[in-house]
Design a protein around this motif. Structure first.
Motif, PDB file in Angstrom:
ATOM      1  N   ASP A  68       9.407   6.142  -7.757  1.00 17.12           N
ATOM      2  CA  ASP A  68       9.165   6.760  -6.248  1.00 17.12           C
ATOM      3  C   ASP A  68       8.250   5.773  -5.784  1.00 17.12           C
ATOM      4  O   ASP A  68       7.691   5.918  -4.509  1.00 17.12           O
ATOM      5  CB  ASP A  68       8.600   8.264  -6.226  1.00 17.12           C
ATOM      6  CG  ASP A  68       7.494   8.396  -7.098  1.00 17.12           C
ATOM      7  OD1 ASP A  68       7.009   7.475  -7.821  1.00 17.12           O
ATOM      8  OD2 ASP A  68       7.364   9.633  -7.629  1.00 17.12           O
ATOM      9  N   GLY A  69       7.630   4.823  -6.606  1.00 18.96           N
ATOM     10  CA  GLY A  69       6.802   3.666  -6.081  1.00 18.96           C
ATOM     11  C   GLY A  69       5.235   4.367  -5.909  1.00 18.96           C
ATOM     12  O   GLY A  69       4.452   3.577  -5.324  1.00 18.96           O
ATOM     13  N   THR A  70       4.936   5.389  -6.696  1.00 28.12           N
ATOM     14  CA  THR A  70       3.496   5.901  -6.408  1.00 28.12           C
ATOM     15  C   THR A  70       2.571   5.600  -7.666  1.00 28.12           C
ATOM     16  O   THR A  70       1.412   5.776  -7.479  1.00 28.12           O
ATOM     17  CB  THR A  70       3.613   7.316  -6.456  1.00 28.12           C
ATOM     18  OG1 THR A  70       4.118   8.091  -7.409  1.00 28.12           O
ATOM     19  CG2 THR A  70       4.533   7.771  -5.291  1.00 28.12           C
ATOM     20  N   ILE A  71       2.969   5.029  -8.685  1.00 25.33           N
ATOM     21  CA  ILE A  71       2.280   4.882  -9.979  1.00 25.33           C
ATOM     22  C   ILE A  71       2.504   3.399 -10.503  1.00 25.33           C
ATOM     23  O   ILE A  71       3.809   3.188 -10.550  1.00 25.33           O
ATOM     24  CB  ILE A  71       2.526   5.986 -10.931  1.00 25.33           C
ATOM     25  CG1 ILE A  71       2.161   7.367 -10.507  1.00 25.33           C
ATOM     26  CG2 ILE A  71       1.469   5.689 -12.262  1.00 25.33           C
ATOM     27  CD1 ILE A  71       2.336   8.322 -11.496  1.00 25.33           C
ATOM     28  N   LYS A  80      10.456  -0.427  -0.809  1.00 23.09           N
ATOM     29  CA  LYS A  80      10.494  -1.786  -0.590  1.00 23.09           C
ATOM     30  C   LYS A  80       9.019  -2.627  -0.796  1.00 23.09           C
ATOM     31  O   LYS A  80       8.533  -3.207  -0.002  1.00 23.09           O
ATOM     32  CB  LYS A  80      10.786  -1.835   0.883  1.00 23.09           C
ATOM     33  CG  LYS A  80      12.224  -1.558   1.131  1.00 23.09           C
ATOM     34  CD  LYS A  80      12.642  -2.017   2.581  1.00 23.09           C
ATOM     35  CE  LYS A  80      14.007  -1.692   2.999  1.00 23.09           C
ATOM     36  NZ  LYS A  80      14.682  -2.527   4.098  1.00 23.09           N
ATOM     37  N   LEU A  81       8.772  -2.528  -2.129  1.00 23.89           N
ATOM     38  CA  LEU A  81       7.480  -3.184  -2.628  1.00 23.89           C
ATOM     39  C   LEU A  81       7.878  -4.238  -3.530  1.00 23.89           C
ATOM     40  O   LEU A  81       8.905  -3.901  -4.440  1.00 23.89           O
ATOM     41  CB  LEU A  81       6.613  -2.105  -3.305  1.00 23.89           C
ATOM     42  CG  LEU A  81       6.093  -0.884  -2.562  1.00 23.89           C
ATOM     43  CD1 LEU A  81       5.094   0.170  -3.326  1.00 23.89           C
ATOM     44  CD2 LEU A  81       5.273  -1.392  -1.405  1.00 23.89           C
ATOM     45  N   VAL A  82       7.251  -5.471  -3.378  1.00 29.30           N
ATOM     46  CA  VAL A  82       7.169  -6.349  -4.336  1.00 29.30           C
ATOM     47  C   VAL A  82       6.096  -6.515  -5.203  1.00 29.30           C
ATOM     48  O   VAL A  82       5.191  -6.852  -4.285  1.00 29.30           O
ATOM     49  CB  VAL A  82       7.801  -7.834  -3.822  1.00 29.30           C
ATOM     50  CG1 VAL A  82       7.879  -9.055  -4.449  1.00 29.30           C
ATOM     51  CG2 VAL A  82       8.915  -7.723  -2.984  1.00 29.30           C
ATOM     52  N   VAL A  83       6.088  -6.570  -6.469  1.00 32.29           N
ATOM     53  CA  VAL A  83       4.800  -6.514  -7.271  1.00 32.29           C
ATOM     54  C   VAL A  83       4.721  -7.701  -8.137  1.00 32.29           C
ATOM     55  O   VAL A  83       5.621  -8.174  -8.695  1.00 32.29           O
ATOM     56  CB  VAL A  83       4.518  -5.360  -8.003  1.00 32.29           C
ATOM     57  CG1 VAL A  83       3.479  -5.410  -8.995  1.00 32.29           C
ATOM     58  CG2 VAL A  83       4.810  -4.039  -7.338  1.00 32.29           C
ATOM     59  N   MET A  84       3.655  -8.594  -8.041  1.00 34.17           N
ATOM     60  CA  MET A  84       3.294  -9.816  -8.853  1.00 34.17           C
ATOM     61  C   MET A  84       2.122  -9.808  -9.533  1.00 34.17           C
ATOM     62  O   MET A  84       1.195  -9.182  -8.957  1.00 34.17           O
ATOM     63  CB  MET A  84       3.529 -11.000  -7.948  1.00 34.17           C
ATOM     64  CG  MET A  84       3.479 -12.463  -8.539  1.00 34.17           C
ATOM     65  SD  MET A  84       2.019 -13.163  -9.140  1.00 34.17           S
ATOM     66  CE  MET A  84       1.233 -13.492  -7.510  1.00 34.17           C
ATOM     67  N   TRP A  85       2.244 -10.347 -10.871  1.00 34.08           N
ATOM     68  CA  TRP A  85       1.106 -10.204 -11.469  1.00 34.08           C
ATOM     69  C   TRP A  85       0.672 -11.579 -12.090  1.00 34.08           C
ATOM     70  O   TRP A  85       1.641 -12.247 -12.437  1.00 34.08           O
ATOM     71  CB  TRP A  85       0.897  -9.170 -12.507  1.00 34.08           C
ATOM     72  CG  TRP A  85       1.979  -9.628 -13.638  1.00 34.08           C
ATOM     73  CD1 TRP A  85       2.002  -9.949 -14.976  1.00 34.08           C
ATOM     74  CD2 TRP A  85       3.315  -8.694 -13.546  1.00 34.08           C
ATOM     75  NE1 TRP A  85       3.216  -9.677 -15.522  1.00 34.08           N
ATOM     76  CE2 TRP A  85       4.181  -9.187 -14.768  1.00 34.08           C
ATOM     77  CE3 TRP A  85       4.009  -8.104 -12.731  1.00 34.08           C
ATOM     78  CZ2 TRP A  85       5.220  -8.965 -15.180  1.00 34.08           C
ATOM     79  CZ3 TRP A  85       5.366  -7.745 -13.070  1.00 34.08           C
ATOM     80  CH2 TRP A  85       5.960  -8.099 -14.215  1.00 34.08           C
TER      81      TRP A  85
END
Length: 729
Positions: A419-422, A352-357
């Motif tokens: 898996d949200g690890t990399i 449940k991660l949201v990534v913004m750049w």
């Protein structure tokens, strides 16, 4: 469905500093390669297609502490358009439109450049510098060729603005309150005239903008006192002066025949001056003005032809504003959304991660567990009246990681493993990998760099993870690689050749989208789709999947239907079977008969995704959902014209979601659960939802949960705007 409605992602668009069309106005039809270049103060240049609902086709990425302060296209007949920019340095930059990289930086050997302009033949560019120097360079040698031509006669005042009279004279607006004219013939580089504008009592007058009108043989100037002045070029005398603006005039533009002149600047208004005949004399009249912008207008551009009639403006407000030359006084205008058509957000479902750049920064938020649950029978929820049958749930979020890169290049693309690890972060020259580990006792993430020489050596325009241990990369040169994160093994795939494009724009055959399903990689180039077999290392060349004449703006993979779905620039949706590449039965029955309200949406689709057999499509201010196992509703007029297999199901007004806004003062995330009313046959075939505004990203967390990330314009901080005088009547 639960809808997680988020407003915590603080993406902030950048100020528009310059606008330029790739071709001048014409009495003929507009060229097919007509494009608008939009310069931003973070160094990016966006290339927009003004046809086909204003599609953002390309971004030329800048770097840290860079700005684009001026743009000019040079498009001699029969040659490919070339794009040049300046940005607070002593260098003139030419861009490589194919790769998006800087092609050449030419040092003009003078002070910082403030202005630039091309001549009529489009083989020379003049640049005005901080120390008063005007340098003319020759670009007639073709792409990547810039050669010194001449220094014009020196004067001491900063050259703030430039334009040409044909190929023979350069006109400059200077910081000493003068409009100056230089000869630029082979025999003379002299300063031939200097014309004074009105002086300010409190500060020096700056001539921010100048424009030459060839059909009138006149110069128009705009200065820091708010005065618009018309000068006769042959005698260098003042013809007329207008004190209409309340602050600095920063930009001037004109129509095809030079009968209209538009001026704009700090006071936010655009004024229109019309040339009329009075007693056999030509006079300029202040005819009308409009207030489209809420802050300073930094630049305008006009284009007029048989089929287009455009006045474009932009500035501190950050929107591109599209209006009309001919119906300026009372016609409609449109603000293109501040939400970028290029992806700036990705999501990881597992964690449940949201990534913004943005620029050189990556931020990662985590959606936390539900902390408040409110009964649906309460009268008020978060200050709003509760809808009947709607359960409102409130969640929290937390910024768990922030990564600021030391490299100066702006980020082009990010991807996160399943898996949200990399996390993979791409720039045009390099790609970096980062490990995301949990911090003990907190919700935070510990970010550590992973060294992978194969990946670090490749720049990225597109990135996707293939599982958790392989990365699919598309470089700016359109090379496709599959790189192992475990062993540094690398496989390169080649793309099949396309038919020769009629366009002179070199980027038209670039990879625009990629998508992965099982072991297949779908690669989209304009309207061409290819398939790459990722698990077959003996087959290293892509196979043609389909070729369309239409430009494809978005693609998606339906795992349930084993199909690829695409949307064209006309808002047409097509679904193709992945095995046969033929249209599916749904597409045969529906693609040419989509709802009129969907086809006529002005904002281009920003993304789409599949949840089971449902296709969700969203733009900046709308969302729609199609059930790919049902035929969409037909207009009554169309019902008599066709007969389709399957059931036609419509929806009533009761099925459309409420326009009620959630409370968002603290950027809180809200979740709403609503019962969708079933149609006659147990479902809704199509629905258009206008509840969500300024959608930055949308996707599904699970089959029962959607996430909608919004970035409303009112949440974006603006510098103070000029306060216009108010008159009471």
């Amino acid at each position: 469905m639960e809808v997680h409605r988020c407003r915590f992602v603080d993406y902030t668009p950048h100020t528009i500093t310059s606008l330029a069309f790739s071709y001048p106005s014409t009495a003929k039809f507009a060229p097919n390669d007509l494009r608008l270049a939009v310069g931003r103060n973070n160094g990016d240049v966006e290339i927009w297609n003004p046809k086909n609902k204003w599609v953002h086709e390309l971004t030329l990425y800048g770097a840290k502490e860079q700005s684009v302060e001026g743009l000019v296209w040079c498009s001699p007949e029969g040659e490919s358009p070339r794009l040049f920019s300046i940005g607070g340095t002593t260098k003139l930059t030419e861009w490589d439109l194919k790769t998006g990289k800087v092609l050449l930086e030419y040092d003009c050997n003078a002070a910082i450049i403030w202005s630039l302009a091309k001549n009529e033949s489009q083989d020379k560019i003049a640049v005005g510098c901080d120390d008063g120097t005007v340098v003319v360079v020759d670009i007639s040698g073709g792409v990547g060729s810039i050669e010194h031509y001449a220094f014009l006669q020196r004067q001491d005042a900063r050259v703030l603005s430039l334009c040409w009279k044909g190929d023979s004279h350069v006109i400059g607006g200077c910081a000493d309150g003068k409009v100056k004219v230089w000869s630029c013939s082979p025999s003379s580089k002299r300063l031939v005239s200097s014309m004074k504008v009105d002086k300010s009592k409190t500060e020096s007058t700056l001539v921010w903008s100048v424009l030459y009108l060839p059909n009138k043989d006149q110069i128009v100037s705009g200065d820091s006192t708010g005065s618009v002045k018309f000068w006769e070029f042959s005698s260098f005398t003042l013809l007329q002066s207008f004190k209409v603006h309340e602050a600095d005039i920063l930009t001037i533009s004109t129509d095809l025949n030079n009968n209209c002149v538009f001026t704009a600047g700090v006071d936010r208004k655009i004024f229109r001056f019309q040339n009329i005949e009075q007693q056999k004399n030509q006079k300029w009249v202040n005819l009308s003005n409009r207030l489209f912008h809420s802050n300073d207008i930094r630049s305008m551009a006009t284009f007029e032809s048989k089929n287009l009639n455009l006045l474009i403006s932009g500035g501190v407000e950050k929107n591109i504003v599209v209006s009309s030359i001919k119906s300026f006084a009372d016609g409609q205008y449109r603000k293109l959304s501040i939400i970028p058509q290029r992806k700036h957000v990705v999501m990881n479902r597992e964690r449940k991660l949201v990534v913004m750049w943005q620029d050189q920064t990556v931020k990662i938020w985590r959606l936390l567990q539900k902390i408040v649950e409110v009964d649906s029978d309460e009268e008020m929820i978060n200050g709003h009246e509760a809808d009947d049958g709607v359960e409102q749930l409130k969640e929290s979020f937390e910024l768990v990681a922030k990564l600021t890169l030391s490299d100066e290049e702006n980020i082009t693309q990010c991807a996160i493993s399943q898996d949200g690890t990399i996390l993979a972060v791409g720039r045009l020259s390099t790609t970096k990998l980062f490990q995301l580990n949990e911090k003990q006792g907190t919700n935070g993430l510990k970010v550590s760099k992973i060294n992978n020489s194969s990946i670090n050596a490749l720049g990225s325009s597109h990135l996707e993870f293939y599982g958790n241990d392989q990365l699919i990369m598309v470089t700016p040169e359109n090379e496709i690689y599959k790189v192992s994160l475990e062993s540094d093994d690398i496989v390169e795939y080649s793309l099949t050749d396309l038919a020769k494009s009629k366009s002179k724009l070199s980027y038209c055959e670039n990879v625009t989208h990629i998508a992965i399903t099982h072991s297949k990689l779908i690669v989209c180039r304009s309207g061409a789709l290819d398939v790459v077999e990722l698990d077959n290392d003996l087959q290293l060349e892509s196979m043609p999947f389909l070729r369309l004449s239409s430009y494809v703006v978005r693609i998606s993979i339906s795992q349930a239907n084993k199909s690829v779905i695409l949307i064209t620039h006309e808002n047409k949706i097509y679904e193709f079977d992945l095995q046969s590449s033929h249209l599916t039965s749904w597409s045969k029955a529906n693609s040419e008969f989509l709802p009129r309200e969907f086809l006529q949406l002005q904002e281009s689709p920003l993304g789409m995704f599949n949840v089971g057999t449902r296709l969700w499509v969203y733009g900046s201010n709308w969302m729609s959902v199609f059930d790919m196992q049902m035929n969409v509703p037909m207009d009554k007029k169309e019902t008599k014209k066709r007969s389709r297999a399957g059931v036609v199901i419509g929806h009533t007004e009761e099925d459309v979601e409420s326009d009620e806004e959630p409370e968002n003062e603290n950027g809180d995330l809200e979740v709403s659960r609503a019962e969708i009313k079933n149609g006659k046959e147990g479902g809704i075939a199509y629905q258009l939802i206008n509840k969500y505004k300024s959608i930055l990203f949308a996707g599904n967390l699970t089959d029962d949960e959607l996430i909608v990330v919004e970035r409303p314009q009112f949440a974006i901080k603006q510098p103070p705007a000029f306060k216009l005088s108010q008159y009471r009547v």
